[in-house]
Design a protein around this motif. Structure first.
Motif, PDB file in Angstrom:
ATOM      1  N   ALA A 178       0.819  -1.208   0.000  1.00 38.08           N
ATOM      2  CA  ALA A 178       0.000   0.000   0.000  1.00 38.08           C
ATOM      3  C   ALA A 178       0.857   1.265   0.000  1.00 38.08           C
ATOM      4  CB  ALA A 178      -0.936  -0.004   1.215  1.00 38.08           C
ATOM      5  N   GLU A 179       1.970   1.206   0.743  1.00 38.17           N
ATOM      6  CA  GLU A 179       2.847   2.378   0.829  1.00 38.17           C
ATOM      7  C   GLU A 179       3.530   2.652  -0.508  1.00 38.17           C
ATOM      8  OE1 GLU A 179       7.020   3.303   3.030  1.00 38.17           O
ATOM      9  OE2 GLU A 179       5.405   2.568   4.326  1.00 38.17           O
ATOM     10  N   LEU A 180       3.954   1.585  -1.187  1.00 38.52           N
ATOM     11  CA  LEU A 180       4.647   1.761  -2.453  1.00 38.52           C
ATOM     12  C   LEU A 180       3.725   2.366  -3.508  1.00 38.52           C
ATOM     13  CD1 LEU A 180       7.248  -0.536  -3.993  1.00 38.52           C
ATOM     14  CD2 LEU A 180       5.272   0.015  -5.402  1.00 38.52           C
ATOM     15  N   VAL A 181       2.457   1.955  -3.502  1.00 37.90           N
ATOM     16  CA  VAL A 181       1.508   2.502  -4.466  1.00 37.90           C
ATOM     17  C   VAL A 181       1.143   3.946  -4.121  1.00 37.90           C
ATOM     18  CG1 VAL A 181      -0.865   2.309  -5.321  1.00 37.90           C
ATOM     19  CG2 VAL A 181       0.565   0.280  -5.143  1.00 37.90           C
ATOM     20  N   ALA A 182       0.962   4.216  -2.844  1.00 42.88           N
ATOM     21  CA  ALA A 182       0.565   5.565  -2.430  1.00 42.88           C
ATOM     22  C   ALA A 182       1.715   6.568  -2.572  1.00 42.88           C
ATOM     23  CB  ALA A 182       0.066   5.535  -0.988  1.00 42.88           C
ATOM     24  N   HIS A 183       2.955   6.094  -2.340  1.00 43.41           N
ATOM     25  CA  HIS A 183       4.098   7.020  -2.364  1.00 43.41           C
ATOM     26  C   HIS A 183       5.283   6.389  -3.096  1.00 43.41           C
ATOM     27  CE1 HIS A 183       1.864   9.446   0.482  1.00 43.41           C
ATOM     28  NE2 HIS A 183       1.730   8.389   1.259  1.00 43.41           N
ATOM     29  N   PRO A 184       5.153   6.171  -4.424  1.00 39.88           N
ATOM     30  CA  PRO A 184       6.270   5.581  -5.173  1.00 39.88           C
ATOM     31  C   PRO A 184       7.463   6.531  -5.193  1.00 39.88           C
ATOM     32  CG  PRO A 184       4.595   6.411  -6.674  1.00 39.88           C
ATOM     33  CD  PRO A 184       4.018   6.531  -5.295  1.00 39.88           C
ATOM     34  N   ARG A 185       8.651   5.975  -4.978  1.00 43.06           N
ATOM     35  CA  ARG A 185       9.850   6.820  -4.934  1.00 43.06           C
ATOM     36  C   ARG A 185      10.603   6.817  -6.259  1.00 43.06           C
ATOM     37  NH1 ARG A 185      10.014   3.683  -0.402  1.00 43.06           N
ATOM     38  NH2 ARG A 185      11.743   2.429  -1.226  1.00 43.06           N
ATOM     39  N   HIS A 186      10.630   5.680  -6.950  1.00 36.92           N
ATOM     40  CA  HIS A 186      11.427   5.579  -8.169  1.00 36.92           C
ATOM     41  C   HIS A 186      10.607   5.993  -9.392  1.00 36.92           C
ATOM     42  CE1 HIS A 186      14.037   3.812 -11.283  1.00 36.92           C
ATOM     43  NE2 HIS A 186      14.997   3.853 -10.363  1.00 36.92           N
ATOM     44  N   GLU A 187      11.253   6.637 -10.332  1.00 33.84           N
ATOM     45  CA  GLU A 187      10.569   7.110 -11.539  1.00 33.84           C
ATOM     46  C   GLU A 187       9.929   5.959 -12.310  1.00 33.84           C
ATOM     47  OE1 GLU A 187       8.963   9.159 -14.617  1.00 33.84           O
ATOM     48  OE2 GLU A 187       9.684   9.928 -12.677  1.00 33.84           O
ATOM     49  N   TYR A 188      10.598   4.792 -12.365  1.00 30.35           N
ATOM     50  CA  TYR A 188      10.044   3.651 -13.092  1.00 30.35           C
ATOM     51  C   TYR A 188       8.750   3.157 -12.430  1.00 30.35           C
ATOM     52  CZ  TYR A 188       9.651  -0.995 -15.170  1.00 30.35           C
ATOM     53  OH  TYR A 188       9.187  -2.120 -15.817  1.00 30.35           O
ATOM     54  N   THR A 189       8.709   3.130 -11.107  1.00 33.03           N
ATOM     55  CA  THR A 189       7.482   2.740 -10.396  1.00 33.03           C
ATOM     56  C   THR A 189       6.358   3.702 -10.732  1.00 33.03           C
ATOM     57  OG1 THR A 189       8.893   1.977  -8.588  1.00 33.03           O
ATOM     58  CG2 THR A 189       6.542   2.105  -8.141  1.00 33.03           C
ATOM     59  N   ARG A 190       6.671   4.983 -10.768  1.00 32.49           N
ATOM     60  CA  ARG A 190       5.653   5.986 -11.121  1.00 32.49           C
ATOM     61  C   ARG A 190       5.143   5.774 -12.547  1.00 32.49           C
ATOM     62  NH1 ARG A 190       8.907   9.329  -7.610  1.00 32.49           N
ATOM     63  NH2 ARG A 190      10.226  10.055  -9.329  1.00 32.49           N
ATOM     64  N   ARG A 191       6.057   5.381 -13.458  1.00 33.92           N
ATOM     65  CA  ARG A 191       5.649   5.121 -14.835  1.00 33.92           C
ATOM     66  C   ARG A 191       4.716   3.909 -14.921  1.00 33.92           C
ATOM     67  NH1 ARG A 191      10.781   4.015 -17.977  1.00 33.92           N
ATOM     68  NH2 ARG A 191       9.285   3.281 -19.531  1.00 33.92           N
ATOM     69  N   LEU A 192       5.031   2.845 -14.168  1.00 30.27           N
ATOM     70  CA  LEU A 192       4.166   1.663 -14.147  1.00 30.27           C
ATOM     71  C   LEU A 192       2.769   2.016 -13.641  1.00 30.27           C
ATOM     72  CD1 LEU A 192       6.418  -1.223 -12.748  1.00 30.27           C
ATOM     73  CD2 LEU A 192       5.553  -0.997 -15.080  1.00 30.27           C
ATOM     74  N   LEU A 193       2.729   2.810 -12.581  1.00 35.76           N
ATOM     75  CA  LEU A 193       1.435   3.215 -12.023  1.00 35.76           C
ATOM     76  C   LEU A 193       0.655   4.071 -13.004  1.00 35.76           C
ATOM     77  CD1 LEU A 193       2.501   3.974  -8.355  1.00 35.76           C
ATOM     78  CD2 LEU A 193       0.784   2.294  -9.049  1.00 35.76           C
ATOM     79  N   ALA A 194       1.341   4.993 -13.664  1.00 28.61           N
ATOM     80  CA  ALA A 194       0.670   5.892 -14.604  1.00 28.61           C
ATOM     81  C   ALA A 194       0.145   5.134 -15.820  1.00 28.61           C
ATOM     82  CB  ALA A 194       1.628   6.996 -15.046  1.00 28.61           C
ATOM     83  N   ALA A 195       0.872   4.075 -16.237  1.00 23.29           N
ATOM     84  CA  ALA A 195       0.490   3.332 -17.439  1.00 23.29           C
ATOM     85  C   ALA A 195      -0.639   2.346 -17.177  1.00 23.29           C
ATOM     86  CB  ALA A 195       1.694   2.581 -17.993  1.00 23.29           C
ATOM     87  N   ALA A 196      -0.807   1.928 -15.926  1.00 27.07           N
ATOM     88  CA  ALA A 196      -1.829   0.927 -15.614  1.00 27.07           C
ATOM     89  C   ALA A 196      -3.212   1.532 -15.784  1.00 27.07           C
ATOM     90  CB  ALA A 196      -1.650   0.420 -14.186  1.00 27.07           C
ATOM     91  N   PRO A 197      -4.053   0.986 -16.679  1.00 32.81           N
ATOM     92  CA  PRO A 197      -5.392   1.554 -16.865  1.00 32.81           C
ATOM     93  C   PRO A 197      -6.242   1.334 -15.631  1.00 32.81           C
ATOM     94  CG  PRO A 197      -5.184  -0.498 -18.077  1.00 32.81           C
ATOM     95  CD  PRO A 197      -3.823  -0.183 -17.526  1.00 32.81           C
ATOM     96  N   GLY A 198      -6.941   2.359 -15.220  1.00 32.66           N
ATOM     97  CA  GLY A 198      -7.822   2.271 -14.061  1.00 32.66           C
ATOM     98  C   GLY A 198      -9.042   3.136 -14.287  1.00 32.66           C
ATOM     99  N   MET A 199      -9.944   3.096 -13.352  1.00 31.67           N
ATOM    100  CA  MET A 199     -11.187   3.846 -13.519  1.00 31.67           C
ATOM    101  C   MET A 199     -10.954   5.358 -13.503  1.00 31.67           C
ATOM    102  SD  MET A 199     -12.925   1.316 -14.094  1.00 31.67           S
ATOM    103  CE  MET A 199     -14.474   2.129 -14.397  1.00 31.67           C
ATOM    104  N   ALA A 200      -9.805   5.782 -12.956  1.00 31.81           N
ATOM    105  CA  ALA A 200      -9.523   7.212 -12.896  1.00 31.81           C
ATOM    106  C   ALA A 200      -8.617   7.675 -14.033  1.00 31.81           C
ATOM    107  CB  ALA A 200      -8.870   7.554 -11.556  1.00 31.81           C
ATOM    108  N   SER A 201      -8.200   6.753 -14.913  1.00 33.61           N
ATOM    109  CA  SER A 201      -7.288   7.109 -16.005  1.00 33.61           C
ATOM    110  C   SER A 201      -7.972   8.041 -16.998  1.00 33.61           C
ATOM    111  CB  SER A 201      -6.809   5.854 -16.733  1.00 33.61           C
ATOM    112  OG  SER A 201      -6.154   4.977 -15.848  1.00 33.61           O
ATOM    113  N   ALA A 202      -7.180   8.940 -17.570  1.00 33.31           N
ATOM    114  CA  ALA A 202      -7.718   9.884 -18.560  1.00 33.31           C
ATOM    115  C   ALA A 202      -8.045   9.148 -19.844  1.00 33.31           C
ATOM    116  CB  ALA A 202      -6.705  10.986 -18.823  1.00 33.31           C
ATOM    117  N   LYS A 203      -9.203   9.459 -20.447  1.00 28.90           N
ATOM    118  CA  LYS A 203      -9.605   8.828 -21.699  1.00 28.90           C
ATOM    119  C   LYS A 203      -8.706   9.300 -22.828  1.00 28.90           C
ATOM    120  CE  LYS A 203     -13.790   8.250 -22.794  1.00 28.90           C
ATOM    121  NZ  LYS A 203     -15.086   7.578 -22.817  1.00 28.90           N
ATOM    122  N   VAL A 204      -8.468   8.397 -23.800  1.00 17.47           N
ATOM    123  CA  VAL A 204      -7.653   8.770 -24.954  1.00 17.47           C
ATOM    124  C   VAL A 204      -8.428   8.668 -26.262  1.00 17.47           C
ATOM    125  CG1 VAL A 204      -5.467   8.149 -23.869  1.00 17.47           C
ATOM    126  CG2 VAL A 204      -6.725   6.415 -25.157  1.00 17.47           C
TER     127      VAL A 204
END
Length: 548
Positions: free
Chosen positions: A249-275
């Motif tokens: 839970a901590e890693l998802v809420a507060h990712p420290r590494h840029e690659y982790t942030r990229r994985l989170l941003a790329a994962a489609p979710g209900m809050a993801s921006a439509k394309v």
């Protein structure tokens, strides 16, 4: 943070220290895993997350000492309690695999013997490791099937793998992995081939059984949201190294590494921006042309041993307007791929009609059928199986042009170069073979091949479900940019509602061969009318997680 401290001070069952793995290739030595250290305690689930090529599956192969022949552990140790696996003789490893270390592999379709009954395969695992024999082994196998969530286990015991669904086959593999009560359970992408609803059931069952046994679980996945939902701790791998680790839970809420942030941003979710591109209204207020119109379609299949045919789809109706993306979602067996085959005229309906540009496709033959084939092109799920391994990329992409006798050799070469450019692949790839490309690159080639004939409609049947989230994001962006540039229409088949929400203009939800709900994505996801749709949405991994 306290909970993580408590977990790490427990005596580890599996302890990986300073592990490096090197492969000898035609291009020299490649270090696939670099100085990795990781502990997993009894009753704990640790997930290793990363995209293809990150080294996570290589790490799992080391734990079982099943590296490819050109790979070697170049430094470090792997301890299974008191035993150093890296130094153990092969004879010792034979007794450890399946006994002290259980494995749930990725693909339930290929990891069971197709000519051997399910029960016999579990019995074999028990007998090989001296756990039970004869009638006792049979009764234990039936008990394992029941605990893995398979109903009517005594009857299922005598069935073959092809008589099981994908989810049921994966449950059998879980039963086999846990048959000998292992100390470590390796789960290597155990649900990547499954629908989200089945995935949730299978993971629930695996977690419950592993917990009862007190097994240390090492979960390998490319899905960070799933890892965070299922694991106590998560380790993120990038280019062979663990770049970040911590409580899920901590890693998802507060990712420290840029690659982790990229994985989170790329994962489609209900809050993801439509394309999905905005549909422009016609100046004269006219409705968009309906390119594909499926009306009341029925499809039945004869099944050996059954007197009554199986009704795959029953009265399905949907429309694909020109320039739009229409998605069909549903779990395995819902009828969505059957609908796709009807749209491609790979099969004809037993009832109802399939029309393209106002013409019933069942009436097409000769030149008119050839024109339809040029106008409607498929992109299939598996980029590894849908490209001929004997062909170069140029031959793969040019094949539709050759079949339809379009252009001469020089013209086709130029067309291939233009198509590779369209899908953002370098021209130098034309001389390569499919095995030299990554999964995402292969899927770009499949899209280039589909575009070779300038189609109006592209049918994408689970075309991104086998891809890592970062590659999936790139392919979805490519789809949308091509739609804007070329005015393409898509029939997009998927079991993943989060992905569908990003790209679709209209959604049809299918269950058991019928359309149970349809509408615009936001309306479907924000106010689903059917309980089944609500279950699909609830099963999306990570929907309850707070992401920074």
């Amino acid at each position: 943070m306290n909970s993580d401290t408590q977990q790490t001070v427990r005596e580890p069952v599996l302890s990986i220290r300073d592990l490096s793995v090197t492969f000898t290739t035609s291009r020299g030595e490649v270090e696939a895993v670099k100085h990795v250290s990781l502990d997993v305690a009894a009753g704990e689930t640790v997930a290793i997350v990363g995209e293809s090529g990150s080294g996570k599956s290589t790490l799992a192969a080391c734990v079982n000492r099943l590296l490819a022949e050109n790979g070697r552990i170049s430094s470090g140790t792997i301890l299974l309690k008191e035993l150093d696996i890296t130094a153990a003789p092969e004879k010792a490893m034979t007794s450890i695999r399946g006994n002290r270390i259980g494995l749930v592999p990725q693909d339930p379709m290929t990891n069971l013997n197709p000519v051997m009954k399910i029960g016999a395969q579990i019995v074999e695992a028990l007998q090989v490791h001296g756990r039970a024999t004869g009638q006792a082994a049979k009764q234990e196998a039936i008990r394992l099937l029941e605990r893995a969530g398979i109903g009517d286990a005594p009857a299922r015991f005598n069935q073959y793998p092809h008589e099981f669904s994908g989810g049921m086959r994966q449950r059998v593999l879980i039963a086999m992995a846990l048959a000998c009560r292992p100390e470590v359970l390796l789960a290597d992408e155990p649900t990547s081939a499954l629908d989200v609803t089945v995935q949730r059931l299978v993971l629930d069952q695996m977690g419950q059984l592993a917990s009862e046994l007190g097994a240390a679980v090492l979960l390998i996945t490319h899905d960070l949201a799933l890892a965070a939902e299922r694991a106590d701790r998560v380790a993120v791998m990038f280019r062979g190294e663990i770049v970040e680790t911590g409580p899920a839970a901590e890693l998802v809420a507060h990712p420290r590494h840029e690659y982790t942030r990229r994985l989170l941003a790329a994962a489609p979710g209900m809050a993801s921006a439509k394309v999905a591109p905005v549909v422009e209204a016609a100046a004269d207020g006219a409705e968009p042309e309906i390119l594909l119109d499926i009306a009341g379609a029925v499809k039945k299949y004869r099944i050996r041993g059954r007197s009554e045919p199986f009704l795959a789809i029953d009265g399905v109706s949907l429309q694909v307007p020109r320039g739009q993306t229409v998605a069909i979602v549903g779990e395995s067996g819902s009828g969505k791929s059957t609908t796709a085959r009807l749209a491609l005229k790979l099969e004809d309906p037993d009832g109802g009609t399939v029309s393209f540009r106002g013409v019933d496709v069942s009436t097409l033959s000769g030149r008119r059928l050839l024109e339809f084939r040029r106008s409607v092109q498929p992109v299939f799920q598996n980029p590894y199986a849908s490209l001929d391994p004997r062909y170069t990329i140029e031959q793969v992409v040019a094949e539709p042009l050759r079949v339809h006798r379009i252009g001469d050799a020089a013209g086709r070469r130029k067309a291939v170069a233009d198509l590779l450019d369209k899908v953002a692949l370098p021209a130098s790839f034309a001389d390569r073979y499919p095995h030299e490309l990554s999964g995402g690159q292969r899927q770009r080639v499949a899209i280039a091949r589909a575009l070779a004939l300038n189609p109006e409609l592209v049918v994408m049947d689970e075309a991104v479900s086998a891809l890592d989230v970062l590659v999936q994001e790139q392919i979805l962006d490519l789809m949308v940019s091509l739609q804007r540039e070329l005015g393409l229409s898509y029939l997009f088949i998927s079991h993943d509602l989060a992905v569908v929400r990003l790209v679709a203009h209209q959604v049809y939800v299918m269950r058991a061969g019928t359309v149970v709900e349809s509408g615009e994505p936001d309306a479907i996801f924000e106010a689903p009318q059917q309980e089944y749709t609500r279950q699909l949405i609830a099963a999306i991994p990570g929907t309850s997680l707070a992401v920074a």
